[in-house]
Design a protein around this motif. Structure first.
Motif, mmCIF file in Angstrom:
data_model
loop_
_atom_site.group_PDB
_atom_site.id
_atom_site.type_symbol
_atom_site.label_atom_id
_atom_site.label_comp_id
_atom_site.label_asym_id
_atom_site.label_seq_id
_atom_site.Cartn_x
_atom_site.Cartn_y
_atom_site.Cartn_z
ATOM 1 N N LEU A 151 1.985 11.837 3.431
ATOM 2 C CA LEU A 151 3.157 12.368 4.138
ATOM 3 C C LEU A 151 2.888 12.588 5.623
ATOM 4 N N GLU A 152 1.779 13.228 5.928
ATOM 5 C CA GLU A 152 1.456 13.550 7.317
ATOM 6 C C GLU A 152 1.271 12.281 8.148
ATOM 7 N N THR A 153 0.622 11.292 7.565
ATOM 8 C CA THR A 153 0.388 10.031 8.272
ATOM 9 C C THR A 153 1.692 9.287 8.513
ATOM 10 N N VAL A 154 2.562 9.273 7.519
ATOM 11 C CA VAL A 154 3.861 8.601 7.665
ATOM 12 C C VAL A 154 4.684 9.258 8.766
ATOM 13 N N HIS A 155 4.631 10.583 8.846
ATOM 14 C CA HIS A 155 5.347 11.295 9.912
ATOM 15 C C HIS A 155 4.859 10.845 11.285
ATOM 16 N N ALA A 156 3.550 10.727 11.428
ATOM 17 C CA ALA A 156 2.998 10.317 12.718
ATOM 18 C C ALA A 156 3.414 8.891 13.069
ATOM 19 N N ILE A 157 3.377 8.001 12.086
ATOM 20 C CA ILE A 157 3.734 6.599 12.333
ATOM 21 C C ILE A 157 5.187 6.479 12.778
ATOM 22 N N THR A 158 6.080 7.162 12.084
ATOM 23 C CA THR A 158 7.500 7.052 12.421
ATOM 24 C C THR A 158 7.828 7.738 13.744
ATOM 25 N N ALA A 159 7.095 8.781 14.087
ATOM 26 C CA ALA A 159 7.361 9.489 15.344
ATOM 27 C C ALA A 159 6.845 8.726 16.555
ATOM 28 N N ILE A 160 5.794 7.926 16.364
ATOM 29 C CA ILE A 160 5.155 7.239 17.488
ATOM 30 C C ILE A 160 5.601 5.782 17.598
ATOM 31 N N GLY A 161 5.898 5.140 16.466
ATOM 32 C CA GLY A 161 6.253 3.726 16.478
ATOM 33 C C GLY A 161 7.461 3.426 17.346
ATOM 34 N N GLY A 162 7.278 2.577 18.344
ATOM 35 C CA GLY A 162 8.369 2.207 19.226
ATOM 36 C C GLY A 162 8.666 3.211 20.318
ATOM 37 N N HIS A 163 7.821 4.232 20.454
ATOM 38 C CA HIS A 163 8.035 5.246 21.491
ATOM 39 C C HIS A 163 7.897 4.612 22.870
ATOM 40 N N GLU A 164 8.702 5.087 23.820
ATOM 41 C CA GLU A 164 8.676 4.520 25.168
ATOM 42 C C GLU A 164 7.343 4.769 25.863
ATOM 43 N N SER B 194 0.839 -1.194 0.000
ATOM 44 C CA SER B 194 0.000 0.000 0.000
ATOM 45 C C SER B 194 0.877 1.248 0.000
ATOM 46 N N PRO B 195 0.352 2.385 -0.424
ATOM 47 C CA PRO B 195 1.157 3.615 -0.413
ATOM 48 C C PRO B 195 1.703 3.957 0.966
ATOM 49 N N ILE B 196 0.893 3.790 2.003
ATOM 50 C CA ILE B 196 1.380 4.077 3.351
ATOM 51 C C ILE B 196 2.445 3.067 3.756
ATOM 52 N N GLY B 197 2.201 1.786 3.483
ATOM 53 C CA GLY B 197 3.178 0.758 3.824
ATOM 54 C C GLY B 197 4.508 0.968 3.134
ATOM 55 N N LEU B 198 4.480 1.333 1.856
ATOM 56 C CA LEU B 198 5.714 1.574 1.112
ATOM 57 C C LEU B 198 6.460 2.794 1.643
ATOM 58 N N SER B 199 5.738 3.860 1.934
ATOM 59 C CA SER B 199 6.382 5.078 2.433
ATOM 60 C C SER B 199 7.006 4.850 3.805
ATOM 61 N N VAL B 200 6.289 4.122 4.666
ATOM 62 C CA VAL B 200 6.836 3.822 5.992
ATOM 63 C C VAL B 200 8.067 2.933 5.863
ATOM 64 N N ALA B 201 7.997 1.917 5.007
ATOM 65 C CA ALA B 201 9.142 1.019 4.822
ATOM 66 C C ALA B 201 10.365 1.791 4.343
ATOM 67 N N ARG B 202 10.165 2.732 3.433
ATOM 68 C CA ARG B 202 11.285 3.529 2.921
ATOM 69 C C ARG B 202 11.944 4.328 4.050
ATOM 70 N N GLN B 203 11.133 4.961 4.881
ATOM 71 C CA GLN B 203 11.677 5.766 5.973
ATOM 72 C C GLN B 203 12.338 4.893 7.041
ATOM 73 N N VAL B 204 11.738 3.757 7.314
ATOM 74 C CA VAL B 204 12.282 2.853 8.333
ATOM 75 C C VAL B 204 13.627 2.286 7.886
ATOM 76 N N LEU B 205 13.731 1.902 6.620
ATOM 77 C CA LEU B 205 14.998 1.388 6.101
ATOM 78 C C LEU B 205 16.073 2.474 6.104
#
Length: 384
Positions: free
Chosen positions: A318-331, A28-39
């Motif tokens: 873009l906005e959704t990907v930012h939120a996912i990467t900022a929150i994912g794995g947060h303490e 999906s577009p969100i999945g691909l964008s998140v994967a790119r940023q995570v890698l």
């Protein structure tokens, strides 16, 4: 002088070791964008893909193939060694368990599970009850949007519990807060998922497992995933007879204005589709179909992806990907996060309405004081 747009830099929570992500919808577009940023950040990714989704839409297929080529080209940072695709239909529990096992076997652990699989069934409640075909779509809606995420969460839970930590990120929308005309079943599936997540969050907290619900704007989850629209019941649910802002009418107006709308119409007509999905082309000779718009076929179920280019999808998510990467794995992540100013404003307005209605009818809540009545009955019983 041209005006430039300031794009905020992707932020990740501070962490020590390299983390392992499992993305439920890696095509999906969100999945691909998140994967790119995570890698790019240095983490590892196992991306679930459904081949039929890629084959169904040329834009989606091209977007996915371009990303795979990008992974292959990146030799300096080791993207290829930290990325795997896995055939994953989250409606099947066995495939969910296999995906979790694959992540653990490859990378030794699993830290973050991103549930971003979704599809939208468009139609009024009455229209969705009109035939066996539409009733099957209702079941499909819940299999994908509710039971699918539940499956992947249940499959990953034993692993996260054994390693005493992990984070479930569940992507929904503000439609889980706000009922939307013409999206009743879609909203119901998201409300059900959020109720499940709110409950399980308490159950897994003692194991240091976090659960976060991310509510993006309505158009994000719908316009970046598969959309199916059932035939309208006319004239009862036509714009001229029914002044409710039905989502089908909104979609018709939006998709018709997209730059690639004509290309999408041609691909719907010519591409091979499963026999269970009957499609009427918006470019057909039917005068009604052309007048009503691409999602308003009078005879058939219309199924398609919104015809966005890769650039449009990047900007949209873009906005959704930012939120996912900022929150994912947060303490200490939020249990629920609303993404975007429009979503926040809409939810605030809904809460304001609920508060006002509560005040308007507060006397009906206080009209009978149960505690005093019960005490009086017990007192009278004692003295009898």
């Amino acid at each position: 002088m041209t005006e430039t747009t300031n794009i905020p830099q992707i932020r990740f929570p501070q962490h020590g070791d390299r983390r392992v992500w499992l993305i439920s919808s890696g095509d999906s577009p969100i999945g691909l964008s998140v994967a790119r940023q995570v890698l790019a950040h240095g983490d590892c990714v196992v991306s679930g893909v459904v081949p039929s989704n890629i084959v169904r839409d040329e834009n989606r297929r091209t977007y996915f193939e371009d990303f795979l080529a990008e992974v292959e080209r990146d030799e300096d940072h080791g993207w290829k060694d930290r990325f795997r695709t896995f055939l994953l239909d989250i409606r099947k529990m066995g495939e969910c368990q296999a995906a979790v096992a694959e992540a653990v076997n490859l990378f030794g652990r699993l830290d973050i599970v991103l549930c971003c699989t979704s599809q939208a069934i468009v139609g009024s409640v009455e229209e969705l009850s009109a035939s066996p075909r539409t009733l099957s779509l209702v079941r499909d809606q819940f299999e994908t949007n509710y039971f699918g995420p539940v499956n992947i969460i249940k499959a990953a839970l034993p692993q996260l519990r054994s390693q005493k930590g992990g984070h479930f990120l569940v992507l929904t929308g503000i439609t889980a807060h706000l009922g939307t005309p013409g999206l009743g079943v879609y909203c119901a599936s998201e409300w059900a998922l959020e109720g499940f997540c709110d409950s399980i969050a308490y159950e897994v907290a003692p194991f240091n497992i976090k659960v976060s619900i991310l509510q993006c704007s309505m158009e994000i989850c719908i316009l970046t995933n598969l959309i199916s629209s059932v035939p309208p019941i006319l004239p009862a649910y036509s714009a001229s007879e029914n002044n409710a802002p039905l989502f089908r009418n909104i979609l018709d107006g939006l998709v018709s204005r997209l730059p690639q709308a004509s290309v999408a119409s041609e691909s719907i007509t010519s591409s091979e589709t499963p026999a269970t999905i009957a499609i009427t082309s918006p470019n057909s000779n039917s005068e009604n179909a052309e007048k009503l718009g691409p999602f308003s076929s009078l005879q058939e179920v219309v199924t398609m992806y919104a015809p966005f280019s890769a650039a449009h999808l990047e900007a949209l998510t873009l906005e959704t990907v930012h939120a996912i990467t900022a929150i994912g794995g947060h303490e200490n992540p939020p249990s629920r996060h609303i993404i975007g100013q429009e979503g926040v404003a809409a939810v605030k307005e809904k809460l304001k309405t609920v508060s006002e209605e509560l005040e308007d009818f507060v006397q009906s809540s206080y009209s009978v004081n149960i505690h005093e009545s019960t005490a009086e009955e017990e007192f009278n019983a004692d003295i009898m």
